[in-house]
Each structure stands twice: as structure tokens, then as C-alpha cells.
Design an enzyme around this catalytic site. Structure first.
Site, PDB file in Angstrom:
ATOM      1  N   ASP A  86      -7.687   3.865 -20.725  1.00 38.63           N
ATOM      2  CA  ASP A  86      -6.901   5.091 -21.618  1.00 38.63           C
ATOM      3  C   ASP A  86      -7.851   5.604 -22.539  1.00 38.63           C
ATOM      4  OD1 ASP A  86      -4.332   6.199 -22.445  1.00 38.63           O
ATOM      5  OD2 ASP A  86      -3.557   4.847 -21.364  1.00 38.63           O
ATOM      6  N   HIS A 118      -1.894   7.961 -26.903  1.00 35.55           N
ATOM      7  CA  HIS A 118      -1.503   7.534 -25.489  1.00 35.55           C
ATOM      8  C   HIS A 118      -2.055   5.904 -25.247  1.00 35.55           C
ATOM      9  CE1 HIS A 118      -1.719   7.431 -21.013  1.00 35.55           C
ATOM     10  NE2 HIS A 118      -0.695   8.436 -21.003  1.00 35.55           N
ATOM     11  N   SER A 166       3.526   6.912 -17.479  1.00 34.82           N
ATOM     12  CA  SER A 166       2.567   6.168 -18.304  1.00 34.82           C
ATOM     13  C   SER A 166       3.013   5.014 -19.237  1.00 34.82           C
ATOM     14  CB  SER A 166       1.816   7.270 -19.414  1.00 34.82           C
ATOM     15  OG  SER A 166       0.994   7.958 -18.849  1.00 34.82           O
TER      16      SER A 166
END
Length: 1024
Positions: A239, A309, A628
């Protein structure tokens, strides 16, 4: 946000156009997307309220665009230029460590035995790696190539910058399996350019925003570390990196004995940041740097997360349990990762939200060598996968064969079917589910209640004055969207401001700074049900229907509009809990026949977890939405299953998660929900597992156009099967329970299909397997349409269910679901074509041609450039009765006024059947093939009127399936072969009158099997 030269907002684009403007690789959603759309009026003037570019539906990815003026995704240079030179991934022919089973003289097997893990430190592994190094060096030297990144564990090969000649040389080398151009993937987020990384802090302090405590179970009781909390497992997260100071990772832990990883220092990241909870951290940017030269503004070359994220996905999978999280001073209650005692290995492969597959493969390669048991991949491709067996897919296969479970996001392109990312059968592809309502209600002054969503504290109480942003500021500066700098403080002070959807964070900041009381956001083209935390009262109304009601209320009440806002609603914003999120990508897998995707759904809407303060207004925690967020939920669940059942393979874990999943609310369609909603307690004791063998998966990976229906997967997908003959499959059931058990099969759903399972019942002792034969026949099931259902095996203590989706191919293959337009259904009678899904004789008939009925209408103009609502001004309603056994209904609009723009909506009752409203044209068409009988309503909306009165024509044809209209001759080939395209004509026997005509064709093949055909249109001019 661009504006037109006239200061007015431009016309919106068509959905078939806008879907290609969807952001690349969206697998998470934060904030919102853009509003309405684009085009030219044709007269040189801007038209309507809404902007050019606003129809992009840019599904913002988690931490993206949380600053005013965001949507600045990193934009790497193209990997390969026009000459064919650029960055490539080279896969060598020999097997990597994960899959090498011997065969080279003097080199022992390195692939681990079933149930064991790869040991990269063993002597055979070290010796074989030296062999691969030597072979790679020889291949590179022969082509004159300078190697960039090296792969040996889950992938054997390298990345390099190649000339076109070097590409040709390598592809001709028998030691090379494949040479592919590097591809960009990711989540289009960019941290703020002004963000400054913190000074390296070897001893992370507990930050504000979270209270620390011992882990707790889901009832709030202290939970002891153990298999049920993922203790002893390592989850690798590919990520954007991690924010190590977060309280979700503030625990010192001992690295497992099987851990071989490292903590790679870099900018604002030191070795001490790997405290055991973060057991390792690395970053991979070789190809990114070679292709783009430097990391994007606001990024740092280290494992540190500057967007949020990666931190969010890591903490969702394995963050520590915390009793209360506060965001902007408000408490949001307890937060915990699914596997709070699992450890986290960080592999930063995205830069500004984007990355190259060459760097991602390096991350996968390192993760497998380091010793992770689970990998999470919340990264996707634009509109899903476009090809099977990509280099990343091969790396994930080899990781799986080495005992690593892979969870990955399905993608956030629910606007179209078939846009599935990460669809390889050895990857567990996860869709998103709504598990919390988070509703809010806006009650308008006329009593209309609009139920949307909000995560903010709302004022409640009596109604307040409301003003439309366009009426409270400068249209030239984007007041319709409440863009920064566009509003007049004197006109919004103390009022609720209604804004069209664009940059919600920027709009909220504008209204808050200028004294507004709250914001109501509406989307003129309809979008996704998502929320964010704005630290200001914001209610989001996500549907086009709501936008129409609000917009037209504001137009009727330009000076006296009022609204009351309150937290909560009536549950109408979703079908129920849990339900499939509307943004979640749906099947089928458009790339591969016989593979069923998504695999299942998990919580993915309004998920609160740790983030990077650098990309989230200084917040330590925030709410993100997207697949996600759903993928790491499954990764955490897999870690618990790996800890509880260390002997289980990744395939067994995937099967347990899928066969025990439960139906969502609102749909049981496996194209939307996969196997259903994750049920971790059930997965811990599934009774049966159904998993493919390694040999099956390897064969699939080596096939140019693989068909996965024969794989021993816990699902059956027959996307384009031959409906004239039965399909026979096998599935092998293995008892992973502790007792002997008899399982009896049953079939549910699948209307019109004949399904048999033989033997109907199986008795299995622990550890034993039995193969059953499943035969599926089309009975009365419709052609070229999906039927769905399931097969269930019930024992005395366990139940295992697999989903089934089948679409018999009649006249056209279709890599998409049955939503939207009928694929290849409408054709020109002079130039018709058909692509049968069967081989054999072909005969046909037609109804002959019936004319379209044309009626002329006039209506008063409504709001110039407004939003459709059935009760709005500028809307004409026309009803039609559709009888039983109708082949199709076609409705069209036209006008002679070049300055008008008409939209067309076809409803059955309150259900929208078809909308034709996206282009700057008044020649709109709506239709339905094989419609249900009943009352249909066409609404013609003058989105832009050319004057005070709108004159237009509305034409329609209702084509009976067995009707006999003006005679026509159908010319067809006498025999056909499956998959080939054949031309046909439907020629009128007599000259036709002026105007458009429609007919229906129907085909027959061997055994008298009837296949519905085409809706065929023509004009006399086509035959002159």
C-alpha cells in the site's frame, strides 16, 4: 473545477463516456465524487447549471482529495513510449523459489510441501537462488540489459528499462517466458504538497485521538491474545506505507521465529519504528523513479504513509483494540482491527496513490521471502482487469502456492458491471458492504423528506432558511458547487446552503468560513452512498431522484426555502443491513470465463480506522469507504483462520470464508454479493472445504484464454455456456471437521435450470474427500440473461453453500451483467448480424415491420439547465400499456429546435427502466427488450429549453412477439458455428411509408430450440 466562458455550467456527458473517466484503480472511497457534466450546446453558449468535467464520477480513494482543490493524483510518465522503449517486467522461464519442485541437476526442491511454509534461509533455497541469479545475469548480458529490480521468490525475473530491440531480443530468448510493459495501478490520492514529515521519533508516543487499553472482544470484554485474535501471524500490507506513531500500532511485540524481514529506514522513518507490532517495513520505488524521476510532491522516500490509505488498511486488518476514538473532538466509540494481535509487515509500493506493477511485484516477492502468512492488496486497475494472468497475478499465484493467503479489493466501479479488479481465482476478491446506516434526514419546507447520510453532528430542531449556492454567490467562481471563494457571506450567514456535488471538503470549508449554518449536497447525476467527516454539519443526498426533488424545490422557493436537518432516517437509503454498497464492483469477471467474482463482501462503508495525519487534516483516525476497506477486513479474518488452523492452505481458508457467508439484504445475486457477507465465526468451523489443486491453478495460469469453470472452486460460473447441451462439472468436498458427517445436497434459485448433484448425499470421515458430479441443463431459463442461485450441502452440524450464475449464450456473448443496455440486441435490418453461442442448423422468423407512432406535443419550459424530477415544470408525462408477450418497447424523442435539449426517462410504476439523458442532443432513445407487461410511463424533460414553450415529437413502437406486421423476408445462413459472426437481412416485401419501422426476429436450432433474436429497425431509404 473548470468553468465555461459564459460563466454558466455546461451539459453533462453520457454514461458510456464517463465510465472511462473513472479514476484509475479506485479501490477506496473518501469524500465524494464530482457532480454533473459536460458537453456543448451546439450554439456556442454554455447551458445549464452544471459543469464541464463534473460527470467524471471520480470515486475518491480514501485519503484522497481531503483538501480543497484536491484530486491531484500522482501522474507517472507512461511506462513505454511510442517507439516501444521504456520500463518492462521480464519473467524468466525457470520457476521461482515458491514453485520450484526440482529437475535441475544438483538443485534440490524449494517449493514447500502442502501445509508447510517456504524457508528462504534453507540451504536448498540459497543454492537455487544463486542459480537464478546466474541465469538472470546471463539473460541480461545476452540482451545488453541493465537490470533494475530483481525477483526470485514469488516471481522469477527482473524489471528493466529496455529499447524496442532489447524487447525483441528477450522475447526470442528461450530462457524468457514473457516480457510485458510496466503498468500503473493504484489509488489516485496525493498527500498535500505542503505536508512536512515529522522528525524521526524512535519511540512513538501515544497520539491524541485514541485511548489505549488492552485488547477487547466485540462485547467490550478483555480478550487474551491467541488464535482468535490472530496472534502469531503476520499480515503483509502492499500500500502507501504506514504512520508508525498511531496508537493502533503502539505495542512492542516479539517477531515470530519464522520472520525473515527487515525494517528499512528512510525519510522520517527509522528502524525503531518497527516495534514488533509493525514487524517489518520496506519501500519499493525503483521503477517509479526510473519512469518518473522522483517521488511526487508531498511524498517521502520511506515506508512512512503520507496519505492515509496504507495506515487505514493496516489498522483495519490488525490494528490494536482501542476503547474510544475521537475525531475533531467527537467520540466515535471503540475501534479494533479484525485480528488485533496479528503483526503487520509494511510494503510501500504506491507513491501519491499510484505505483507500477514492477514495484508491486518486488513488494510481493519480498513479502513472501520475509514470511508473511497473509497479504492485503487494496489496489486496482482502471475499470477492472483487462487481461488474465498478469505478472502481478502470477506473483500472487506463486505466493498462494507457498502458503500465503491473498485478499484484494474488487474495485469501486459499481456504476458498470464486470469492472472487477484482482479477479485471479487464487485471490480472494472482496466487495464492500454497508453495515452501518449513518443516515440523516433533510425535511424541506413543503414537507418532503429526503434521507441521505451524515457522519457529522447535525443541528436538529426547527427549520432553518436554506439557499442554493448558485443564488448566494458568483456563478463564474462555481457558486453552484459552493467552491472556495465563490459564496457571498452576507447571503449565507446562518443559513443552510445547498450545493451540487463537487469537492465536498472544499465546499464545507467555504460555507463554514463564511458563516453558513450547514451544507446539503446533492448530486445531479446520482452517485454513491458514501460519507465523510467534515467537522461541520453536512448531509449528503446521493441519488439523482433526491437531487431532482431538492433542486426543483429550490427553484420554486428562491427566497423562502427552509429545511430541518436531523441525524437518523427511516432506513430507506439502503435495502437493509448488511447490503452491498452501491459503489462496489460487481461481476461477472469480464476477462475469464468460468471464474466467479467477487468472492464475497465485507464491511467497507464508513469504516473508522487509523490514518496518516499528514493527509487527513492532522487527524489520527478517519472514516473511509471502499472495497479498499473491505479487503483488509477479510485479510484480518484470514489471519485468524491461519492462526486457528495452521494446517489449512490458502485455498481452504478462502473456501471456509465463502461457503459459510450469508446473504446480504436486498439481493441474493452472486454477481453482486459473491458468496455473500463474511461470517467469521462460521468460517472457523466450516465442516467442508472446496479448493482447487495447485496443478489446476498452474495450468490455468499458463493458458492464453483460460476457462475456470472446471477449477475446484466453491462457486460455479457459466458466463457464456452453450444452452443447447448440458454442462457437467465436478467438485471435490473435503471434511475439515472433527467428526464423520453426512451431507445432503439441495438446489435453490436457478429458475428454469435443471440441476442434478450425484451422489445427492456424501458421508465423509475427518480429512476425507469425495468428488461429486454436477450437471446443469437449460430448461426454460431465458437466453442471454443470467439466472442465479446456489447449491448447498447440509450436514448434521455444518452447512456449505456455493453460488451459481449461468447465462446461456444465444445470439451474443456478454462479458457483463444484465443491467443497462441489451448487448447486441438492436440491429439494422439491412445490415443485421448475429453471433450464436451454439453450433448447428439455424432457422428464423420475424414479425415483419411495424411503424413507430409519432405524436407531437408542446409544454411550458421549466428551469433552464435544471435537474429532472417527474413533478417538475418542463416535464411531459406520456403513458403506454405494454401487453403480455411483447418483444420490445422503443421510445424516442426529437425536436426541430436546435437550442433545446431533451432528456428521456422510461419508468414502470416508480421503477426507472431506462434513462437517455447524457448527451447534448434531443434525439434520445429508451427501450426495453422482453418487457414485463403493464403500464409504462415516458417522461420527456426539457433540460434546456429553446424558448418559453417546447415543441417536440415523441415516437414509440410496441413490438409484439407473435404479431404479424407488414411482411418481410428474413435471410439467414442455414447452419452456424459457435462464436462466429453471421450477417442477415430482414427486407420488407413491399415499399415502406416514410418514417422508422421495427420488427422482432426469433431463431430456432436443432431440436426445435427457440432463441429470442433481435429488435430490428429500418427505413425505406435503407433499401433504395
Amino acid at each position: 473545477m473548470a468553468t465555461s466562458t459564459s460563466g454558466k455550467r455546461l451539459r453533462r456527458l453520457a454514461i458510456p463516456t464517463l465510465v472511462f473517466a473513472l479514476v484509475s484503480g479506485t479501490t477506496g472511497v473518501a469524500g465524494t465524487a464530482s457532480a454533473a457534466p459536460v458537453g456543448s450546446s451546439g450554439n456556442g453558449n454554455g447551458a445549464g447549471y452544471f459543469t464541464s468535467g463534473s460527470d467524471k464520477k471520480a470515486t475518491l480513494t480514501d485519503g484522497a482529495d481531503r483538501r480543497p482543490g484536491g484530486n491531484r493524483a500522482a501522474n507517472p510518465k507512461a511506462a513505454v513510449d511510442a517507439t516501444g522503449s521504456g520500463m518492462y517486467v521480464v519473467e524468466l522461464a525457470e520457476e521461482p523459489l515458491t514453485t520450484y519442485t526440482g529437475g535441475v541437476s544438483g538443485l534440490a526442491r524449494t517449493r514447500p510441501a502442502a501445509g508447510n511454509r517456504l524457508d528462504v534461509t534453507s540451504t536448498p533455497s540459497q543454492v537455487y537462488r544463486r542459480h537464478l541469479d546466474a541465469q538472470r545475469g546471463a539473460v541480461a548480458a545476452a540482451a545488453g540489459v541493465k537490470v533494475n529490480a530483481v525477483y526470485t521468490t514469488a516471481f522469477n525475473g527482473f524489471s528493466a528499462k529496455l529499447t524496442a530491440q532489447q524487447v525483441s531480443t528477450l522475447r526470442a530468448d528461450k530462457r524468457v517466458r514473457a516480457v510485458t510493459a510496466a503498468q500503473a495501478l493504484g489509488t489516485p490520492s496525493t498527500p498535500p504538497a505542503a505536508a512536512t514529515p515529522p522528525a524521526a521519533n524512535p519511540t512513538p508516543a501515544a497520539p491524541s485521538g485514541a485511548e489505549q487499553s488492552a485488547p477487547t472482544d466485540r462485547a467490550g470484554r478483555p480478550a487474551k491474545p491467541g488464535p482468535g485474535t490472530g496472534a502469531g501471524t503476520v499480515i503483509g500490507v502492499l500500500d502507501t506505507g504506514i504512520w508508525p506513531e498511531s496508537a493502533s500500532f503502539a505495542k512492542k511485540m516479539t517477531a515470530p521465529a519464522t520472520w525473515h524481514g527487515t525494517c528499512q529506514a528512510g525519510v522520517a522513518f527509522v528502524a525503531e519504528h518497527c516495534n514488533g507490532k509493525i514487524v517489518g517495513a520496506r519501500y519499493f520505488a525503483d521503477t517509479w523513479l526510473a519512469g518518473g524521476g522522483s517521488v511526487p510532491d508531498g511524498e517521502v522516500l520511506s515506508p512512512r504513509d503520507m496519505s492515509g490509505h496504507g495506515t487505514h488498511t493496516a489498522s483495519t486488518a490488525a490494528g490494536l483494540a482501542l476503547p474510544n476514538v475521537t475525531i475533531d473532538g467527537r467520540g466515535f466509540g471503540p475501534v479494533s482491527g479484525v485480528a488485533p494481535d496479528a503483526q503487520i509487515a509494511v510494503y510501500k509500493v504506491l507513491w501519491g496513490g499510484m505505483g507500477f506493477d514492477a514495484d508491486i511485484i518486488a513488494g510481493i516477492d519480498a513479502a513472501v521471502a520475509d514470511g508473511v502468512q497473509v497479504l492485503n492488496f487494496s489496489i486496482g486497475s482502471e475499470l477492472g482487469d483487462w487481461e488474465a494472468n498478469t505478472p502481478i497475478g502470477v506473483a500472487f499465484l506463486n505466493a498462494s502456492l507457498a502458503g500465503v493467503f491473498v485478499a484484494a479489493s474488487a474495485g469501486n466501479t459499481g456504476i458498470v458491471s464486470g469492472a472487477i479488479s484482482n479477479a485471479a481465482p487464487w485471490v480472494t476478491t472482496v466487495g464492500a458492504a454497508v453495515t452501518k446506516l449513518d443516515e440523516a434526514t433533510a425535511k424541506l419546507g413543503d414537507g418532503t423528506k429526503l434521507v441521505g447520510g451524515s457522519l457529522d453532528a447535525l443541528p436538529g430542531g426547527d427549520a432553518r432558511p436554506m439557499v442554493f449556492g448558485e443564488q448566494a454567490g458568483s456563478p463564474d467562481l462555481g457558486a453552484v458547487y459552493c467552491e472556495p471563494g465563490s459564496l457571498d457571506p452576507a447571503k449565507i450567514k446562518g443559513k443552510v446552503v445547498a450545493c451540487a456535488l463537487s469537492d465536498m471538503f472544499g465546499s464545507a470549508a467555504e460555507i463554514k468560513a463564511k458563516g453558513g449554518a450547514a451544507m446539503v449536497v446533492f448530486d445531479p447525476v446520482g452517485n454513491y452512498r458514501i460519507n465523510s467527516i467534515f467537522n461541520f454539519p453536512v448531509v449528503y443526498l446521493p441519488t439523482e431522484k433526491q437531487a431532482g426533488k431538492l433542486f426543483n424545490y429550490l427553484m420554486r422557493h428562491p427566497t423562502d426555502a427552509t429545511v430541518s436537518l436531523r441525524t437518523g432516517g427511516d432506513g430507506s437509503s439502503v435495502p437493509g443491513i448488511p447490503s452491498v454498497a452501491d459503489f462496489s464492483s460487481t461481476g461477472p469477471d469480464k476477462v475469464t470465463l468460468g471464474v466467479f467474482k467477487p468472492d464475497l463482501v465485507a464491511p467497507g462503508s464508513n469504516i473508522i480506522a487509523a490514518v496518516s495525519p499528514a493527509g487527513n487534516f492532522g487527524r489520527q483516525y478517519d472514516a473511509y469507504s471502499g472495497t479498499s476497506m473491505a479487503s483488509p477486513y477479510v485479510a484480518g479474518a484470514a489471519a485468524i483462520l491461519r492462526a486457528t488452523h495452521p494446517e489449512w492452505s490458502p485455498g481452504a481458508v478462502a473456501s471456509a470464508l465463502r461457503t459459510t457467508a450469508t446473504d446480504t439484504v436486498g439481493t441474493s445475486n452472486p454477481l453482486e454479493q459473491g458468496s455473500g457477507f463474511i461470517n467469521l465465526p462460521g468460517a472457523s468451523d466450516p465442516g467442508l472445504v472446496i479448493e482447487p489443486t495447485a496443478a489446476e491453478l498452474v495450468e490455468f495460469s499458463e493458458t492464453a484464454q483460460p476457462d475456470g469453470k472446471a477449477l475446484n472452486l466453491p462457486a460455479i460460473s457459466l458466463r457464456e455456456y452453450d444452452g443447447t447441451r448440458p454442462v457437467t462439472l465436478t467438485r471435490t468436498l473435503t471434511n475439515v471437521g472433527k467428526a464423520r458427517e453426512t451431507y445432503r445436497s439441495s438446489v435453490s434459485g436457478l429458475p428454469g435450470m435443471k440441476v442434478t448433484v450425484s451422489p445427492a448425499a456424501v458421508t465423509l470421515a475427518p480429512g476425507k474427500s469425495k468428488t461429486v458430479t454436477i450437471t446443469l441443463r437449460r430448461g426454460s431459463a431465458p437466453w442471454d440473461r443470467y439466472v442465479t442461485g446456489s447449491i448447498t450441502w447440509r450436514g448434521t452440524a455444518h452447512t456449505a453453500r456455493i453460488p451459481v450464475a449461468a447465462r446461456p449464450w444465444g445470439i451474443a456473448p456478454r462479458p457483463y451483467a444484465d443491467d443497462g443496455e441489451e448487448f447486441a440486441r438492436m440491429t439494422n435490418g439491412a445490415l443485421g448480424s448475429v453471433q450464436p453461442g451454439f453450433t448447428g442448423p439455424l432457422a428464423g422468423r420475424s414479425t415483419g415491420y411495424t411503424p413507430m407512432r409519432r405524436d407531437s406535443y408542446s409544454m411550458p419550459a421549466g428551469v433552464y439547465g435544471g435537474v429532472f424530477d417527474p413533478s417538475a415544470a418542463g416535464v411531459k408525462k406520456v403513458d403506454f400499456t405494454v401487453p403480455a408477450n411483447t418483444a420490445g418497447i422503443v421510445v424516442e424523442t426529437s425536436t426541430d429546435d436546435p437550442n433545446a435539449n431533451l432528456d428521456l426517462y422510461l419508468y414502470k410504476g416508480n421503477t426507472l427502466i431506462y434513462s437517455s439523458d447524457r448527451f447534448w442532443t434531443s434525439d434520445e432513445q429508451a427501450y426495453k427488450f422482453l418487457p414485463e407487461p403493464g403500464r409504462y410511463t415516458a417522461y420527456v424533460f426539457a433540460q434546456v429549453s429553446g424558448g418559453p414553450v417546447v415543441d417536440f415529437d415523441l415516437s414509440h413502437a410496441i413490438i409484439g412477439r407473435d404479431a404479424k406486421y407488414a411482411g418481410a423476408t428474413l435471410t439467414l445462413p442455414s447452419t452456424v458455428e459457435r462464436g462466429l459472426t453471421y450477417g442477415f437481412t430482414l427486407q420488407p416485401k413491399k415499399p415502406l411509408a416514410e418514417g422508422d419501422f421495427w420488427a422482432y426476429t426469433e431463431y430456432r436450432t436443432k431440436g426445435g430450440v427457440v432463441v429470442p433474436g433481435n429488435l430490428v429497425y429500418t427505413q425505406q431509404g435503407s433499401w433504395q
